[in-house]
Design an enzyme around this catalytic site. Structure first.
Site, mmCIF file in Angstrom:
data_model
loop_
_atom_site.group_PDB
_atom_site.id
_atom_site.type_symbol
_atom_site.label_atom_id
_atom_site.label_comp_id
_atom_site.label_asym_id
_atom_site.label_seq_id
_atom_site.Cartn_x
_atom_site.Cartn_y
_atom_site.Cartn_z
ATOM 1 N N GLU A 97 -9.666 11.035 14.891
ATOM 2 C CA GLU A 97 -10.664 11.509 15.862
ATOM 3 C C GLU A 97 -10.752 10.556 17.042
ATOM 4 O OE1 GLU A 97 -12.558 13.487 17.221
ATOM 5 O OE2 GLU A 97 -13.846 14.634 15.915
ATOM 6 N N ASP A 98 -11.238 11.067 18.150
ATOM 7 C CA ASP A 98 -11.470 10.203 19.302
ATOM 8 C C ASP A 98 -12.763 9.401 19.126
ATOM 9 O OD1 ASP A 98 -13.063 12.487 19.452
ATOM 10 O OD2 ASP A 98 -12.617 12.931 21.550
ATOM 11 N N ASP A 101 -19.933 10.587 16.908
ATOM 12 C CA ASP A 101 -21.202 10.448 17.604
ATOM 13 C C ASP A 101 -22.316 10.789 16.611
ATOM 14 O OD1 ASP A 101 -22.945 10.220 19.825
ATOM 15 O OD2 ASP A 101 -22.657 12.296 20.407
ATOM 16 N N PHE A 150 -22.248 7.362 27.204
ATOM 17 C CA PHE A 150 -21.272 8.441 27.290
ATOM 18 C C PHE A 150 -19.973 7.902 27.882
ATOM 19 C CE2 PHE A 150 -19.138 12.295 28.507
ATOM 20 C CZ PHE A 150 -19.359 13.071 27.383
ATOM 21 N N ARG A 163 -9.707 12.752 30.796
ATOM 22 C CA ARG A 163 -9.005 12.498 29.525
ATOM 23 C C ARG A 163 -7.809 11.567 29.717
ATOM 24 N NH1 ARG A 163 -10.910 16.023 25.541
ATOM 25 N NH2 ARG A 163 -11.534 18.086 26.257
HETATM 26 P P1 IMP Z 1 -20.399 14.622 16.888
HETATM 27 O O1 IMP Z 1 -20.296 15.897 16.133
HETATM 28 O O2 IMP Z 1 -21.755 14.463 17.521
HETATM 29 O O3 IMP Z 1 -20.017 13.396 16.072
HETATM 30 O O4 IMP Z 1 -19.456 14.746 18.144
HETATM 31 C C1 IMP Z 1 -18.141 14.451 18.104
HETATM 32 C C2 IMP Z 1 -17.458 14.978 19.344
HETATM 33 O O5 IMP Z 1 -18.304 14.962 20.495
HETATM 34 C C3 IMP Z 1 -16.310 14.094 19.698
HETATM 35 O O6 IMP Z 1 -15.137 14.453 19.016
HETATM 36 C C4 IMP Z 1 -16.210 14.276 21.199
HETATM 37 O O7 IMP Z 1 -15.416 15.391 21.498
HETATM 38 C C5 IMP Z 1 -17.630 14.528 21.642
HETATM 39 N N1 IMP Z 1 -18.280 13.300 22.152
HETATM 40 C C6 IMP Z 1 -19.237 12.572 21.552
HETATM 41 N N2 IMP Z 1 -19.577 11.499 22.282
HETATM 42 C C7 IMP Z 1 -18.807 11.550 23.384
HETATM 43 C C8 IMP Z 1 -18.673 10.680 24.535
HETATM 44 O O8 IMP Z 1 -19.323 9.639 24.706
HETATM 45 N N3 IMP Z 1 -17.756 11.068 25.455
HETATM 46 C C9 IMP Z 1 -16.989 12.200 25.325
HETATM 47 N N4 IMP Z 1 -17.067 13.011 24.267
HETATM 48 C C10 IMP Z 1 -17.981 12.698 23.304
HETATM 49 MG MG MG Z 2 -13.461 15.303 19.624
#
Ligand code: IMP
Ligand code: MG
Length: 175
Positions: A97-98, A101, A150, A163
Site C-alpha cells: 500500500e502507499d 490512514d 495530507f 502522483r
Molecule cells: P484509509 O482507508 O483511511 O486508511 O485510506 C487509505 C487510502 O486513502 C490510501 O490508500 C490513499 O489512497 C488515501 N490517502 C490517505 N491519506 C492520504 C494522504 O495523505 N494523501 C493521499 N492519499 C491519502
Molecule cells: Mg491507496
C-alpha cells in the site's frame, strides 16, 4: 490552481528506506516466493521500486479498491473496482500500500483476501499515519511513520495530481 508542495521525505531517503525494506523482506521470505499485491493506484510506484530490491522470486498482481473521492478525507465506503487476476490459495502474499490512514480500506481488504486462503499474508506500506487510525490493522513493514498531514508524491495524489513526484511532499493549505 497551484498548491504549494513542501518536501517531507526527500527522494534519496525514500530510495534508501525502500532498499532496507527490500533487504528485510528478502531475508524474511528466504526460500519462498513473494506474491506482491499492489493496491492501485497509489501503491504502484512503491511496489515497483520495492520489487526491484527483493532478491527472492517475486510475482505481481494488482487490485483497486476505493474509499476516497477526489477530496482528502475517507468516506468510509470501500468498493472493489478491479479484482486480482490470480487466486491466492497457497501463496505467500505481501499486500503493498502507499499509505494507511484511517485503516478502513485495509481492514476491509485484508478480510476479503484472508478468505481466499493464502499460505501467509503480510502488509507493507510506504507511509503510516498511526494517529489517524479508526480500524485496527496489523502492519508488518512500514517505510515511514508520518504526522497527520495530507501528503502527495511517490504514487499519492491530491485530486489525481502529483502522483509522479519523486519525493513525498505535503500540500500546503489543504484541510
Ligand atoms: P484509509 O482507508 O483511511 O486508511 O485510506 C487509505 C487510502 O486513502 C490510501 O490508500 C490513499 O489512497 C488515501 N490517502 C490517505 N491519506 C492520504 C494522504 O495523505 N494523501 C493521499 N492519499 C491519502
Ligand atoms: Mg491507496
Amino acid at each position: 490552481m497551484a498548491e504549494n508542495i513542501k518536501v517531507l521525505v526527500p527522494e534519496e531517503e525514500v530510495a534508501k528506506r525502500i532498499e532496507e525494506l527490500g533487504r528485510q523482506i528478502s531475508e524474511d521470505y528466504a526460500g519462498k516466493q513473494v506474491h506482491m499485491i499492489c493496491v492501485l493506484k497509489g501503491g504502484v510506484f512503491f511496489m515497483c521500486e520495492l520489487a526491484k530490491r527483493i532478491s527472492v522470486p517475486v510475482s505481481l498482481d494488482f487490485m483497486s479498491v476505493s474509499s476516497y473521492g477526489d477530496g482528502t478525507s475517507s468516506s468510509g465506503v470501500v468498493k472493489i473496482a478491479k479484482d486480482l487476476d490470480e487466486a491466492l490459495e497457497g501463496k505467500d502474499v505481501l499486500v503493498v500500500e502507499d499509505i494507511i490512514d484511517s485503516g478502513r480500506t485495509l481492514y476491509y481488504l485484508l478480510d476479503i483476501l484472508e478468505k481466499r486462503r493464502p499460505n501467509s499474508m503480510r502488509l507493507c506500506t510506504l507511509l503510516d499515519k498511526p494517529d489517524r487510525r479508526v480500524r485496527d490493522v496489523k502492519v508488518d513493514y512500514v517505510g515511514f511513520n508520518i504526522p497527520d498531514e495530507f501528503v502527495v508524491g511517490y504514487g499519492l495524489d491530491y485530486a489525481q495530481r502529483y502522483r509522479n513526484l519523486p519525493f513525498i511532499g505535503v500540500v500546503e493549505g489543504v484541510e
